[in-house]
Design a protein around this motif. Structure first.
Motif, short mmCIF file in Angstrom:
data_model
loop_
_atom_site.label_atom_id
_atom_site.label_comp_id
_atom_site.label_asym_id
_atom_site.label_seq_id
_atom_site.Cartn_x
_atom_site.Cartn_y
_atom_site.Cartn_z
N THR A 167 1.03 8.32 10.51
CA THR A 167 0.44 7.07 10.99
C THR A 167 -0.08 7.21 12.42
OG1 THR A 167 2.67 6.40 11.56
CG2 THR A 167 1.77 5.54 9.53
N ASN A 224 -3.47 4.68 3.73
CA ASN A 224 -2.06 4.31 3.62
C ASN A 224 -1.16 5.54 3.61
OD1 ASN A 224 -2.88 5.24 1.17
ND2 ASN A 224 -1.96 3.61 -0.05
N PRO A 225 -1.18 6.32 4.69
CA PRO A 225 -0.24 7.44 4.73
C PRO A 225 1.20 6.92 4.76
CG PRO A 225 -1.23 7.12 6.87
CD PRO A 225 -1.92 6.19 5.94
N PHE A 226 2.12 7.72 4.22
CA PHE A 226 3.53 7.35 4.34
C PHE A 226 3.92 7.44 5.82
CE2 PHE A 226 3.56 9.63 0.11
CZ PHE A 226 3.51 8.47 -0.64
N PRO A 227 4.81 6.59 6.26
CA PRO A 227 5.26 6.71 7.66
C PRO A 227 6.19 7.91 7.84
CG PRO A 227 6.31 4.85 6.59
CD PRO A 227 5.39 5.44 5.59
N SER A 275 0.83 -1.20 0.00
CA SER A 275 0.00 0.00 0.00
C SER A 275 0.86 1.26 0.00
CB SER A 275 -0.91 0.00 1.23
OG SER A 275 -0.14 0.08 2.40
N ILE A 276 2.06 1.16 0.59
CA ILE A 276 2.94 2.33 0.61
C ILE A 276 3.40 2.66 -0.81
CG2 ILE A 276 5.17 3.18 1.43
CD1 ILE A 276 3.19 3.04 3.63
N ARG A 323 -3.51 14.38 0.38
CA ARG A 323 -2.31 14.05 -0.39
C ARG A 323 -2.65 13.96 -1.89
NH1 ARG A 323 0.23 8.57 1.42
NH2 ARG A 323 -1.57 7.75 0.31
N ARG A 381 10.02 1.65 11.88
CA ARG A 381 8.86 2.55 11.92
C ARG A 381 7.62 1.71 11.72
NH1 ARG A 381 11.24 6.36 7.82
NH2 ARG A 381 12.59 7.72 9.00
N ARG A 382 6.54 2.19 12.32
CA ARG A 382 5.29 1.47 12.13
C ARG A 382 4.61 1.99 10.87
NH1 ARG A 382 1.43 2.20 15.34
NH2 ARG A 382 2.19 4.15 16.21
N PHE A 385 -7.14 4.95 -1.45
CA PHE A 385 -7.24 3.49 -1.39
C PHE A 385 -8.18 3.03 -0.27
CE2 PHE A 385 -3.38 4.61 -3.47
CZ PHE A 385 -3.26 3.69 -4.50
N GLY A 397 0.29 6.39 -6.69
CA GLY A 397 -0.99 7.07 -6.82
C GLY A 397 -0.87 8.57 -6.94
N VAL A 398 0.16 9.17 -6.29
CA VAL A 398 0.32 10.61 -6.43
C VAL A 398 1.25 10.95 -7.58
CG1 VAL A 398 -0.18 11.20 -4.05
CG2 VAL A 398 2.17 10.71 -4.72
N MET A 438 -5.66 9.04 -6.48
CA MET A 438 -6.33 7.83 -6.02
C MET A 438 -6.32 7.76 -4.50
SD MET A 438 -6.03 4.06 -7.51
CE MET A 438 -7.20 2.81 -7.02
#
Lengths: 495, 271
Positions: free
Chosen positions: B166, B114-117, A378-379, B180, A493-494, B110, A385-386, B108
């Motif tokens: 997150t 799913n934000p970036f950490p 998903s990351i 975003r 990192r989580r 989802f 996606g951007v 998009m």
């Protein structure tokens, strides 16, 4: 109520619980046994290694005679002669050649090295008298650590008369304390009892006594040994001299920094790990600088960019298989390719590093791929996606998140490389090398090979050195693993 | 537009269907996963400045079709697309089309937030940064703040823009993902079940948000919730087994469906 809870066969349920308990017990036993083995191993090595971290020196007053030391080349001065002379001056009655040799044999071959270095660093001391610690030889050292024999000292409590007939000495009087093999120290000399008969004891001189005065209680003592002279590496005369030095209070015990700061040597008391540590360091630098970029790049390509087809499948299978290839095969490869074909120098950290890089490359690739795979897709999708390009998504988001896993894999690979011996034997890193390597192409040895070499040597003192070297290697490995854990926590990192 | 708390209830937002232009034209689209065909001869015209909802039972191809619009399925091995999809008249499956540029225009959101950490700020700033949209640091900050405001998240996070994305709640994370997506000025926003991982209150906030921004974007939302489709969309498409069964005005679809399968699905007889 009972209807709800008493479903099924009671015996069956009991069996189920028993089985669970049994398996828990098996696990606990397995754990206990392995912990036991591990503790035994560590404790055993630790006990064997402990004496190696200490050394004995005899502290001497040395007159730095200017005539023995060339002013322009201080290092070439006859420091051995000066140190020996000073030691002999402690025993004015030791004059015969054999006795003098016994006395000087107590010292290490490198006894004067420290004094030589100190004087070279401070030339102003030439011409003066200095206190200098002279390193004792390995046998003297082992004796003082009690590893050759246990020596028992008993004060003399009886009156004895001493007489001499030719070479032999006769002791008469109360002989109740005496036994064959013991040494009686009296009148500035030492006598070994050779026979005890009715009313008299015969003895031979180890060091001739100065007088034949009668022995009164308190003026003499007895040395007795747990191991007879023939069974130990140090003879009675040396023991008597060492005990005399000990009585004079000139023997000092120090931490053996030498073990870390000097290179290999044929003399156990002089042998150190510096050469091996530097050899390992150079080899590891070579290994890391090659395998980490190659491994990570290969993993990123295979995991993120490569098309999934037959070729990549074959490569994948081969990488997995390579991780399981016996390390000596890599040594043979290194010998054939790097040394025989490319003509690179043998025994060099360069070749060792190349071989170990090949060895750990599959490990690093597999660990890095697993780490990349563990990053949630998903990351990557978010980045795509951007409007990030595939490469941007991988390098901005996936790779940074995979770093902890990659680091762990890399450090485990490095730990494996650090402990690897077999492939290095094949490329000649097994030579006896005294000098600390200064470059990647100089002959060098590494820690595990040093351990292998020392374990093969006959001197008792090297057994302890071997164990000590193992401890050093283990400490470095633990350090690396601790670093791996720290870095994983640091970068984790989580998501 | 402002994130004013006095939003009219969703049903009262006027629906001006006839003023819209067509944004996306798909004709005879087939999508295959290896041998399996996931979309069969699909043709649809999707209007601009409106919310189109895709509904249908699981595995009907609605998500698959959504992902063909920004070519996200390029990343799936063995996925093959035939037919034409035109965005503003340009075929996005043309060889000379830059997929990176396409995805900048087609944002998009989802299913799972799913934000970036990374920090909240970095999450929003990433898109503008890689596209070189912001001229300066101040510019970038303005874009980030505006995007967060449009996603009605700014008030909640303005004091902690440097906190990790997150660390937010699920609903906030999803609004961060919308911010975003908005930050790179897309014309189309695809939402793949954006509320399926959220609780009803967070879902309601997202629905409000979608309704607020729909005047400026062409929004396509895939959803399993028919109530959500009814509340948030102006047009609804019903997919079944890879076929587009019916596409039309949401009100009509839920009151007088033309197809029997649609009726069965929205009345809960299958799916």
């Amino acid at each position: 109520m009972t209807d709800t809870f008493d479903k099924g066969n009671a015996a069956f349920i009991a069996k189920r619980y028993a089985s669970e308990r049994r398996f828990k017990a098996y696990g606990a036993v397995a754990l206990a046994v392995s912990v036991l083995f591990l503790v035994y191993l560590i404790v055993d090595i630790g006990i064997k290694a402990w004496p190696s971290f200490f050394e004995h020196r005899v502290v001497l007053e040395v007159n730095l005679d200017a005539s023995k030391i060339p002013a322009d080349e201080v290092l070439k001065g006859d420091f051995e002669g000066l140190v020996r002379g000073s030691l002999r001056s402690l025993f004015p009655r030791v004059t015969t050649r054999g006795d003098v040799r016994s006395l000087t044999s107590l010292l290490s071959a490198g006894a004067a090295d420290d004094l030589r270095q100190d004087t070279a660093a401070n030339p102003a001391s030439i011409g003066t008298t200095v206190r200098a610690g002279a390193l004792l030889g390995d046998d003297s050292d082992l004796y003082l650590k009690g590893m050759l024999t246990t020596t028992l000292r008993m004060p003399g409590t009886t009156n004895l008369q001493l007489a001499q007939s030719g070479e032999e000495f006769i002791l008469t009087g109360d002989l109740s304390q005496l036994a064959v093999g013991q040494i009686v120290r009296a009148n500035g000399g030492a006598l070994r009892i050779t026979g005890v008969e009715a009313g008299l004891a015969k003895a031979e001189a180890i060091l001739p006594p100065a007088t034949l005065n009668s022995l009164t209680p308190g003026t003499w003592d007895i040395l007795s040994f747990s191991r007879a002279e023939a069974d130990r590496r140090i003879d009675d005369r040396q023991v008597v001299l060492l005990e005399a030095l000990r009585d004079k209070g000139v023997i000092e015990k120090h931490f053996a920094w030498r073990f870390f700061t000097s290179g290999d040597s044929r003399e156990p008391e002089l042998a150190g790990l510096r050469g091996a540590i530097f050899g390992s360091l150079l080899t590891l630098i070579m290994t890391l600088s090659l395998s980490v970029p190659l491994g990570i790049a290969a993993a990123v390509y295979l995991e993120e960019f490569a098309a999934k087809n037959k070729w990549t499948e074959i490569i994948e299978v081969n990488i997995n298989n390579l991780a399981a290839v016996p390390s000596i095969i890599f040594g043979l490869l290194g010998l054939a390719v790097f040394i025989n074909f490319f003509g690179l120098p043998r025994s060099a950290p360069l070749v060792g590093g190349l071989v170990l890089a090949l060895l750990v490359l599959p490990t690093i690739i597999i660990a890095s791929r697993a780490a990349l795979k563990a990053v949630p897709p998903s990351i990557k999708e978010a980045a795509l996606g951007v409007g990030a390009s595939h490469q941007q998504a991988v390098f901005h988001h996936v790779l940074p998140l995979a770093v902890p896993g990659i680091l762990t894999g890399t450090i485990l690979g490095v730990a494996r490389a650090l402990g690897e011996t077999a492939p290095l034997l094949m490329i000649g890193m097994v030579a006896f090398i005294v000098d600390v390597p200064k470059g990647f192409t100089e002959a060098a040895t590494v820690l595990p090979v040093q351990i292998f070499l020392w374990s093969d040597l006959p001197e008792i003192a090297f057994q302890s050195r071997t164990a000590a070297a193992i401890i050093v290697l283990l400490v470095i490995l633990f350090g690396l693993n601790a670093a791996a854990i720290y870095m994983r926590k640091r970068f984790e990192r989580r998501w | 537009m402002d994130a004013s708390p006095q939003m009219p209830t969703l049903s009262k937002v006027p629906r001006i269907l006839n003023e819209r232009e067509t944004k996306i034209v798909a004709s005879d689209v087939n999508v295959y996963y290896g041998e399996k065909q996931a979309i069969k001869n699909l043709s649809i015209d999707i209007p601009d400045r409106a919310v189109s909802a895709f509904i249908g039972p699981s595995g009907c191809g609605k998500s698959t079709f959504l992902r063909t619009i920004n070519r996200m399925n390029d990343t799936i091995d063995g996925c093959r697309v035939t037919g034409d999809i035109l965005v503003d008249g340009k075929n996005i499956y043309d060889r000379d089309l830059d997929v990176v540029q396409l995805r900048a225009r087609v944002g998009m959101v989802f299913q799972k937030p799913n934000p970036f950490p990374k920090s909240i700020f970095e999450n929003v700033a990433y898109g503008p940064r890689i596209h070189g949209i912001a001229k300066s640091k101040a510019d970038l900050e303005e874009i980030v703040v505006n995007s967060l405001k449009k996603a009605s998240l700014f008030e909640e996070v303005k004091d902690r823009l440097d906190h990790s994305g997150t660390s937010l709640s699920g609903g906030q994370q999803q609004r961060l993902c919308i911010a975003r997506a908005i930050a790179v000025n897309p014309e189309i926003i695809l939402m793949d079940e954006p509320c399926s991982a959220l609780d009803p209150i967070a879902s309601a906030r997202i629905e409000e948000l979608i309704d607020e921004i729909r005047q400026n974007y062409c929004i396509i939302i895939v959803t399993h919730s028919m109530q959500q489709a009814a509340r948030v969309s102006q047009l609804t498409a019903f997919f079944h087994l890879g076929d587009l069964v019916e596409f039309g005005d949401t009100d009509e679809m839920f009151t007088t469906p033309k197809d029997k399968r649609t009726q069965d699905y929205i009345t809960g007889r299958f799916g």
